[in-house]
Structure formats: C-alpha cells, structure tokens
Design an enzyme around this catalytic site. Structure first.
Site, PDB file in Angstrom:
ATOM      1  N   GLU A   8      -0.460  -2.112  -2.142  1.00  0.00           N
ATOM      2  CA  GLU A   8       0.772  -2.701  -2.682  1.00  0.00           C
ATOM      3  C   GLU A   8       0.629  -2.892  -4.201  1.00  0.00           C
ATOM      4  O   GLU A   8       1.034  -3.915  -4.761  1.00  0.00           O
ATOM      5  CB  GLU A   8       1.095  -4.028  -1.998  1.00  0.00           C
ATOM      6  CG  GLU A   8       1.250  -3.896  -0.487  1.00  0.00           C
ATOM      7  CD  GLU A   8       1.665  -5.188   0.179  1.00  0.00           C
ATOM      8  OE1 GLU A   8       1.876  -6.185  -0.534  1.00  0.00           O
ATOM      9  OE2 GLU A   8       1.775  -5.204   1.420  1.00  0.00           O
ATOM     10  N   CYS A 104       6.382 -10.934   6.381  1.00  0.00           N
ATOM     11  CA  CYS A 104       6.727 -11.776   5.234  1.00  0.00           C
ATOM     12  C   CYS A 104       8.161 -11.555   4.772  1.00  0.00           C
ATOM     13  O   CYS A 104       8.827 -12.487   4.320  1.00  0.00           O
ATOM     14  CB  CYS A 104       5.745 -11.534   4.088  1.00  0.00           C
ATOM     15  SG  CYS A 104       5.700  -9.841   3.483  1.00  0.00           S
TER      16      CYS A 104
END
Length: 343
Positions: A8, A104
């Site tokens: 990420e 998330c």
C-alpha cells in the site's frame, strides 16, 4: 493516496499507474481530513479544492449505488479480462463487495458520510466561509443560512438569510479552481467584488430574507498529465465541475474503450445530458483499427488518424462498476498532434 498495491505504498515520483493504482478508500478519507486541517490552519481555498475533488471521486467511488458494497482500492482503468479483486481478496465479486477480510474501508465510508455535515462551512476572522456546496442549513454566530443547490450536477447555489446579527458581517464563498467566470448577485443585483485567492467576500448589514445567488459555470474540460507521468502519456481525462468522468464498455457499444481516440475539441463540445438524476457526457470519438499482433511495431513517418467515428458516453467515475465487470478507462487515448486525417 497509494500508487502501489504492494505494501500500500506511495511509490516513486510520477509513478501513478491507472490500472494498478491502489488509491485506497481509507486513504481518500485521510487526504480530506488533512486538506480540511490545512484549510483551518491557513485559510487556503486550494486545500478545499483537493477536499472536493477527493470527495466526489476517490471517496464517492468506494460505495456502490445501492449502498451495499464497497471498493477497497480504486483503479482508474479496468481491462475486460482483469481478475484482480478489490482489496486483493481471493474469489468472490470482481468489483465492489459487501465485506473484506481486512474491513477498514466499509466502516470508514459510513463514519465519514455521517460527519460530512461538519465540513460545509467554518467561521474565521469574524466571517462565515462557505467551503462546500450542498442543500443544507448553516448556523454561525453572525448568520443563519438556508443553502439550496443541485451541486455537483449544477453550478447554481442560492443562499437565503434566515437570521442576521446586528452590524456588518462577511459571507465568504469559495470559488473552485475550475470555476472560471463565477458570478454573484445579492437580492438580484450583481455583486461588484472579484474572487481573491479562491474566495469571494460579500460584506454588508444583512437582514432576514436577503438572497445571495452564486453561479459557477460548468463547461466540460479536458485534462492532460505531466509529461513525466509515463502511465498516462498520450491520454486525456474528462471532467465537469468537481467530477471526473470515465467511459465504461457498456456505454461504448461501437468500439472497445481501449480503441477510443478522443480529441480536446470533441471533449469541450460534449453533449451534456441529464440521466437518472446525474449528468452524462456524449463525446464524439474515433475508433482506432484493431492493433497489430506485434508488440513493438515499427512506426511510419506519418500516422493517420482513425477514420471511424463513434459516440461514447462518459459517466461520473464514482458511478462506474455498478452495471457489471466490463472494461473502464478514465484516461482515454488522444490523437498525436503530428497526425493527419486519413483520406
């Protein structure tokens, strides 16, 4: 906002791939939070331009039209045979999904949606600054306002004073960076002030019933990219107001989206159409012939433009992926400036 799926991570300078962009939905929310804090710290309208662009595109795309499924990552391109699942999940839905192993993004989307009312306006230096436009009621120490608008589909905003304190008070309106030729009237009379650093201030003694009308022109725009950005060199993106647009295969039946070639004049002269509560753009494009099988063909001295003309419908990027897993592009091929029309 994350250009690499691996770790990420942000990646190197100008490393912004379209089809493998990570662009996590949670990161979009973080960018908006950062932009708002920078606005509060500096008063800079440019940070609100970032806030708005992320809100209506990188954040909004994270939620499906029915509100039941979510994107974890948000690429700007999908090929028809692409098999990577959102969030790098194995199996299941090829696009948005109802839940993730690392969940998330879904709760963050819902939480941020519930907080958005707090990001419309702020009081600063004895003035009310309207930072974003939506139908709402705004209360400050000096003014109570009712705001009515169809933004982001329409650039007309009406603010009606419902309560006013004694004495002069400034109402300061954000003029987005893309809005050229914005105008303001007060009780039907043109306001003589000009925008300064992205803000237009109207200061006077207000009375209940006073009406301010803001008009933000929304022509269709063509955007290029920095020449060092390899992934989008030779391509163009389409925008109107704060919205970025894309073309899905469902809206280009006459040609594969990878074969569409669109010029800037055709983009700025796009047909603006209201459809199902949104605004879509009809753009005249050329359909490139099937490419050669050779991966690296030798180029001729002069390259002719494709002859076949088609119409492609561009839809807001945040709405893509609600009609099935077809090809999609934000960045579309544009003609080479040295080319000429085939005869």
């Amino acid at each position: 906002m994350g250009s690499r799926h691996s770790d990420e991570a942000i990646g190197d300078r100008y490393e912004l791939p379209s089809e493998r962009a990570y662009s996590e939905t949670c990161a979009a929310i973080a960018v908006m939070q950062w932009a708002w804090r920078m606005f509060l710290a500096t008063g800079g309208a440019k940070y609100l331009d970032v806030f708005e662009r992320v809100l209506y595109n990188a954040y909004a795309v994270g939620l499906s039209a029915d509100g039941k499924a979510f994107f974890y990552d948000n690429p700007l391109q999908r090929r028809p045979d692409h098999e990577q699942r959102s969030g790098a999940e194995d199996g299941g839905e090829p696009l948005r999904r109802a839940w993730f192993g690392c969940p998330c993004c879904p709760p963050n989307i819902v939480r941020w949606m519930a907080q958005l009312a707090d990001y419309l306006a702020a009081e600063r230096d004895g003035a009310l600054l309207v930072a974003s436009y939506a139908s709402a009621r705004i209360e400050s120490a000096g003014l109570g306002l009712a705001m009515e608008t169809a933004y982001p589909w329409d650039g007309d905003v009406r603010l009606t004073v419902e309560r006013a304190a004694d004495g002069p008070y400034a109402l300061v309106l954000r003029i987005p960076g893309w809005a050229r030729g914005a105008t303001v009237t007060v009780n039907g009379e043109p306001h003589a002030g000009d925008p300064e650093d992205g803000w237009l201030a109207v200061e006077r003694r207000w009375s209940a019933g006073d009406e301010v009308r803001l008009t933000l022109p929304m022509p269709v725009r063509a955007h290029g990219s920095h020449p060092y950005l390899d992934a989008t060199r030779g391509a163009v993106a389409v925008a109107r107001g704060p919205l970025v647009y894309c073309v899905e295969q469902q809206d280009s039946p006459a040609a594969a989206v990878d074969d569409l070639v669109v010029g800037v004049p055709e983009i700025v002269n796009a047909n603006i159409e209201r459809r199902d509560g949104t605004v879509v753009l009809g753009v005249t494009a050329c359909a490139a012939p099937p490419p050669p099988a050779e991966l690296y063909p030798e180029l001729p001295l002069e390259q002719a433009l494709p002859e076949t003309t088609v119409t492609a419908t561009f839809v807001p990027y945040f709405l893509w992926g609600n009609r099935g897993p077809e090809a999609m592009r934000v960045w579309v091929r544009t003609p080479m400036t040295t080319g000429k029309k085939a005869t």
